[in-house]
Design a protein around this motif. Structure first.
Motif, PDB file in Angstrom:
ATOM      1  N   LEU A 161       0.834  -1.204   0.000  1.00 29.65           N
ATOM      2  CA  LEU A 161       0.000   0.000   0.000  1.00 29.65           C
ATOM      3  C   LEU A 161       0.868   1.253   0.000  1.00 29.65           C
ATOM      4  CD1 LEU A 161      -2.370  -1.868   0.517  1.00 29.65           C
ATOM      5  CD2 LEU A 161      -3.003  -0.472   2.469  1.00 29.65           C
ATOM      6  N   ALA A 181      -2.228   3.535   3.389  1.00 30.52           N
ATOM      7  CA  ALA A 181      -2.128   2.662   4.562  1.00 30.52           C
ATOM      8  C   ALA A 181      -2.534   3.419   5.823  1.00 30.52           C
ATOM      9  CB  ALA A 181      -0.701   2.139   4.698  1.00 30.52           C
ATOM     10  N   LYS A 207      -3.886   0.964   8.624  1.00 32.64           N
ATOM     11  CA  LYS A 207      -3.046  -0.250   8.529  1.00 32.64           C
ATOM     12  C   LYS A 207      -1.587   0.134   8.694  1.00 32.64           C
ATOM     13  CE  LYS A 207      -6.504  -2.834   7.979  1.00 32.64           C
ATOM     14  NZ  LYS A 207      -6.891  -3.742   9.071  1.00 32.64           N
ATOM     15  N   VAL A 216      -1.873  -6.753   3.769  1.00 31.39           N
ATOM     16  CA  VAL A 216      -0.886  -5.685   3.596  1.00 31.39           C
ATOM     17  C   VAL A 216       0.476  -6.193   4.067  1.00 31.39           C
ATOM     18  CG1 VAL A 216      -0.220  -3.344   4.225  1.00 31.39           C
ATOM     19  CG2 VAL A 216      -2.640  -3.928   3.922  1.00 31.39           C
ATOM     20  N   HIS A 262       4.593  -1.196   2.865  1.00 30.61           N
ATOM     21  CA  HIS A 262       4.225   0.181   2.569  1.00 30.61           C
ATOM     22  C   HIS A 262       5.274   0.741   1.616  1.00 30.61           C
ATOM     23  CE1 HIS A 262       2.173   0.637   6.791  1.00 30.61           C
ATOM     24  NE2 HIS A 262       1.517  -0.166   5.991  1.00 30.61           N
ATOM     25  N   LEU A 296      -1.679   1.264  -4.927  1.00 31.29           N
ATOM     26  CA  LEU A 296      -1.272   0.013  -4.313  1.00 31.29           C
ATOM     27  C   LEU A 296      -0.730  -0.920  -5.388  1.00 31.29           C
ATOM     28  CD1 LEU A 296      -3.351  -2.713  -4.643  1.00 31.29           C
ATOM     29  CD2 LEU A 296      -4.817  -1.227  -3.329  1.00 31.29           C
TER      30      LEU A 296
END
Lengths: 264, 230, 451
Positions: free
Chosen positions: C167, C172, C177, C227, C230, C243
């Motif tokens: 993400l 995120a 997240k 996930v 990042h 993403l």
């Protein structure tokens, strides 16, 4: 003068006097009656919503919806079972097989999507299209009186039906449309036609309704929508038809509309 | 003095030259006609501003007359282009300047060699030989490697003379060669020039305003206000 | 004529202060041009490498006909079907200049955490190719500090059935997240009461998300995702919705086995055009309609093309200004020198030196001065470049996800060509400065008209 003539003249005078004195009241009664027949926008919307799934039932309603789309020459069809109670509704896919079990849950203006196997529900908006010309918010019960501020702007004859012409403005951001031009039959108080407008006032799709169904709620019989045909305003050949079938009152417990229960 | 009377090495006929200084026109030469013969040792004498330098400049092809004819060894200079004039100066004419005009970053040897570097008819060995001879002729053998700032005024002028002679010119033009020298050195320089004139029959024409040198030259050309009085 | 070169060199000692000043202008100007060129060279190669490898563009991108413009609106009509993929991959595998290739798909939808949903724009890649790209020689050379992920590991570390997702940073954060798969207990799925006060904190208890998108055929599709990393796109506008996912995850979501494009990486990028023409021919013969775009096409890589174009324009402008300053310094200095040495010029002319030879003498002096100054300037430039590279300055230009270390990389050919250009320009400036003076009569240069 003879007494008979006097009586005759008196009688005539009395008749004339009484009709004079009574006339303003008669007129007043007639005008009040006339005023009493022009409804408010809210009343019209409430009545039309009732025929589109928002009936005031203490138990709840159930019906099936077959959605057929024709887009760019290709056809698709999905069948939903829809249950509603008050401000909540749940639409479950019955067919085709690959979509069976998918659910859309309406809690007031909040909308959830759940699919079998998905670990959590997905919060979605009523605005995006579901399929063809139908938006997510089109498939369940219609709550125009809750979601829109209405104004009666005039009268038209639509498909041979004398109708009130209303303009509906969204009360909140998370309703299906920003603006709707809506015609409601004067005699029937049922939605006849709707034009869905963009923020700038352009018509982007048009819907027409038929009410060949009936539904009995609390012992009373009411008309219920049987068909909604939605067309793309820029391309007539793109059309979605929602067939509403077998509407009836049924017991829908509140737990049915709890999103957390959908995942178990 | 070995003057040849057969033909003039330099011949000027009706030469005029005017300089413009701002709004003012200054006639430097007026209808000058003169012949200089081969082997002459002549001096052009006149006061400052009389036109001596202009006369030498025109004879030496480093200036152009406004009108008139200039012939060098029978060649009409006006018909030569700039490159031809340059070649003529390099091979036939040499200059000796009042301020010596030596290149300060070159030694005596290199200064004397300088005009020979652009003469492709001379080989490297011959060039070296000529340079050494010219330096020896002016008595500067011991100072061959010295730069001008390491020499006296007289030595510098000798080096300039050596440079002028190394190319074996037919004509040497000296513009007030003794002006920056004391009288002893002045006489020595003139003696040297006379000696070279007699030994090699090189035509010398120099300008001066020093009357004391008049008795030592074969011919005196008087010039006043741009006009020659022979 | 070697004597004249020595004479020219010795003449530099005259007016030493002026020559040092002029030489300094040339030296520092050249050093500046070298540093500027080293910066541009490095940035261009960095961006090139980033575009081709880190951004998965490839040396050549292959789209279904009209797909580059129209895939987003009509994906089904502008993609490669499964049958077409088999044919295409046969062609690509047989081409001797294609080292490897990647199938890609992209699309949009909503991503949810069980309580709220945000829009996403997803890129479907092949994780194994992603892994391979990080080990390419050009990446190691030009992106030595490349870290594609701010947190977590590459998608290739995880099995496909986990549906690993990377993400963008702000997406995120928007979903809460903040932790990735590796930081949490395996298989953890938090049940969140969306109305509770601590709902936001609960989102971080698992890495599970849901993707929702419109199927290519009809209606909505949805899938779980996990996930695992990042990253940042480098652009604020996309950092809250981008993403990356395995190709199979997006194909599953949109219920398709089609592919939107192929990215090709070549063994020899210099023969790109030849390869492109060859592929066009092969595809045409196989009956597959496709559009081929080179990696530096403006539409395909607008950030690279636009940035480099701007960079070159700016650098060229600055270099021209520097050069003009240097040339005018030389011109000014030479003009002064010639004015002061007019008598010397007259002497040379009186000695029989032609104009051309006198001009050459001054040009030769200028050549010496320039060559010495350019050598000094090269040393200054190289030393300055070394200092900058050691300083380890990190900056964050847009579009560069992991920040960029300020490094200057000098290209020898550029340095030599700039030196030659400056040399020629100073020679020209000198030639120009002598032009007028040499037109005059030697007598005037010698300064004697009053005697």
């Amino acid at each position: 003068m003879k007494i008979s003539k006097m009586l005759g003249y008196s009688l005539t005078a009395f008749v004339l006097w009484s009709s004079e004195s009574l006339r303003p009241e008669a007129e007043a009664v007639a005008e009040t009656e006339v005023e009493a027949t022009k409804p408010s926008a809210a009343e019209l919307l409430q009545a039309s919503d009732r025929a589109r799934g928002a009936a005031a039932s203490t138990q709840g309603l159930i019906w099936n919806a077959d959605i057929e789309t024709i887009e760019a020459g290709s056809k698709n069809q999905v069948t939903y079972e829809i249950r509603a109670r008050g401000n909540d509704a749940i639409a479950k896919v019955l067919a085709p097989a690959r979509q069976k079990g998918e659910v859309m849950l309406f809690n007031d203006r909040t909308l959830w999507f759940v699919k079998p196997g998905l670990k959590k529900p997905v919060s979605i908006s009523p605005r995006p299209r579901l399929m063809g010309q139908a938006a997510n918010g089109d498939i369940a019960s219609t709550q125009y009186v809750r979601d829109y501020e209405g104004k009666i702007l005039g009268e038209d004859v639509i498909n041979g039906t004398a109708s009130w012409r209303l303009e509906l403005q969204a009360r909140a951001k998370n309703v299906t449309y920003d603006k709707i031009r809506y015609w409601i039959g004067k005699g029937t108080r049922l939605g006849v036609k709707a034009e869905f407008l963009t923020v700038s006032g352009e018509v982007f799709k048009i819907a027409e309704f038929k009410y060949l169904n009936n539904i009995t709620i609390g012992g009373k019989k009411f008309p219920f929508v049987s068909e909604m045909v939605i067309r793309d305003a820029s391309d007539n050949s793109n059309v979605t038809t929602i067939h509403y079938k077998e509407p009836k009152e049924t017991e829908n417990p509140p737990s049915l509309f709890n999103v957390n229960n959908l995942l178990r | 003095m070995n003057a040849s009377t057969n033909f003039p090495i330099i011949s000027l006929k009706g030469v005029n030259k005017t300089y413009r200084l701002g709004q003012v026109s200054v006639p430097a030469l007026r209808n000058v006609s003169i012949d200089i013969h081969s082997g002459e040792f002549a001096a052009v004498i006149g006061a400052s501003g009389s036109g001596k330098s202009t006369l030498l400049n025109i004879i030496g092809c480093i200036d152009t007359p406004d009108s008139g004819k200039v012939e060098l060894a029978g060649v009409d200079v006006a018909k030569l282009n700039d490159n031809e004039k340059s070649d003529l100066r390099n091979q036939k004419i040499s200059f000796i300047f009042q301020t010596f005009n030596l290149v300060p970053v070159l030694s005596v040897f290199e200064n004397v060699e300088l005009p020979l570097l652009i003469n492709r008819k001379i080989s490297r060995d011959e060039r070296s030989a000529r340079v050494r001879k010219a330096i020896a002729d002016v008595g500067l053998e011991k100072y061959m490697g010295n730069r001008p700032d390491q020499l006296s005024g007289g030595q510098r002028q000798r080096a300039a003379i050596a440079r002028a002679l190394a190319g074996h010119p037919a004509l040497v033009l000296a513009d007030e060669p003794t002006a920056n020298l004391d009288s002893e050195n002045s006489h020595k320089i003139i003696d040297l020039m006379m000696e070279l004139n007699s030994q090699r029959n090189v035509t010398f024409l120099f300008s001066t305003h020093d009357e004391k040198l008049m008795g030592r030259v074969g011919r005196i050309i008087h010039i006043k206000d741009g006009v020659i009085n022979s | 004529m070697i004597h004249f070169w020595l004479l020219a060199l010795r003449n530099l000692q005259r007016n030493l202060k002026r020559n040092v000043a002029t030489g300094s202008a040339i030296a520092f100007g050249f050093a500046g041009i070298l540093m500027l060129g080293a910066y541009v060279h490095r940035v261009q190669r960095y961006l090139e490498t980033h575009t081709i490898f880190a951004a998965h563009t490839g040396h050549i991108a292959v789209f279904a006909r009209g797909g580059f413009e129209n895939f987003n609106y009509k994906p089904k009509e502008h993609s490669f079907s499964k049958c077409q993929q088999e044919v295409i991959e046969g062609i690509l595998s047989a081409d001797k200049n294609i080292e490897f290739f990647e199938r890609q798909l992209w699309g949009s939808g909503l991503i949810g955490n069980g309580c709220l949903s945000l829009p996403f724009f997803a890129r479907g890649l092949e994780p194994k190719v992603d892994e391979r790209l990080t080990t390419q020689a050009q990446v190691r050379e030009w992106l030595p500090d490349y870290k594609p992920f701010l947190k977590g590991r590459g998608l290739w570390h995880y099995p496909a059935d986990l549906a690993p997702l990377a993400l963008s940073r702000r997406l995120a954060r928007g979903l809460g997240k903040v932790a990735v798969h590796d930081e949490l207990s395996p298989g953890s799925v938090a049940i969140v009461d969306c109305a509770a006060n601590d709902a936001r904190a609960s989102f971080a208890r698992d890495a599970n998300v849901q993707l929702l998108g419109e199927r290519w055929e009809v209606a909505l599709g949805a899938a779980d995702g996990e996930v695992v990393a990042h990253y940042t796109t480098g652009f604020d506008e996309s950092d809250n919705s981008a993403l990356m996912a395995p190709l199979s995850v997006l194909q599953n979501l949109y219920e398709t086995d089609a592919v939107g494009r192929y990215s090709l990486w070549l063994k020899d990028a210099s023969t790109r055009q030849v390869t492109l023409s060859r592929l066009q021919e092969s595809f045409s013969q196989a009956g597959i309609e496709a559009d081929f775009l080179p990696w530096d096409d403006f539409q395909l890589s607008p950030y690279y093309a636009g940035t480099v174009q701007f960079l070159f324009a700016m650098a060229s402008f600055i270099a021209v200004v520097m050069t003009v300053v240097v040339v005018f310094s030389v011109l000014n200095s030479t003009t002064m020198t010639i004015l002061e040495r007019s008598e010397e010029i007259g002497t040379y002319r009186a000695l029989g030196f032609r104009r051309r030879i006198v001009r050459h003498l001054f040009v030769q002096e200028s050549v010496w001065l320039s060559m010495i100054s350019l050598a000094v300037g090269a040393v200054i430039g190289v030393v300055a470049i070394a200092f900058v590279n050691r300083a380890g300055i990190i900056y964050h230009p847009p579009g560069i996800s992991d920040g960029m270390r300020l490094r200057l990389v000098l290209h020898p050919l550029y340095a030599i060509s700039m030196a030659i250009s400056l040399l020629l320009l100073t020679m020209f400036a000198t030639w120009l400065a002598t032009f007028g003076r040499l037109r005059e009569e030697p007598a005037k240069l010698l300064g004697g008209i009053t005697r």
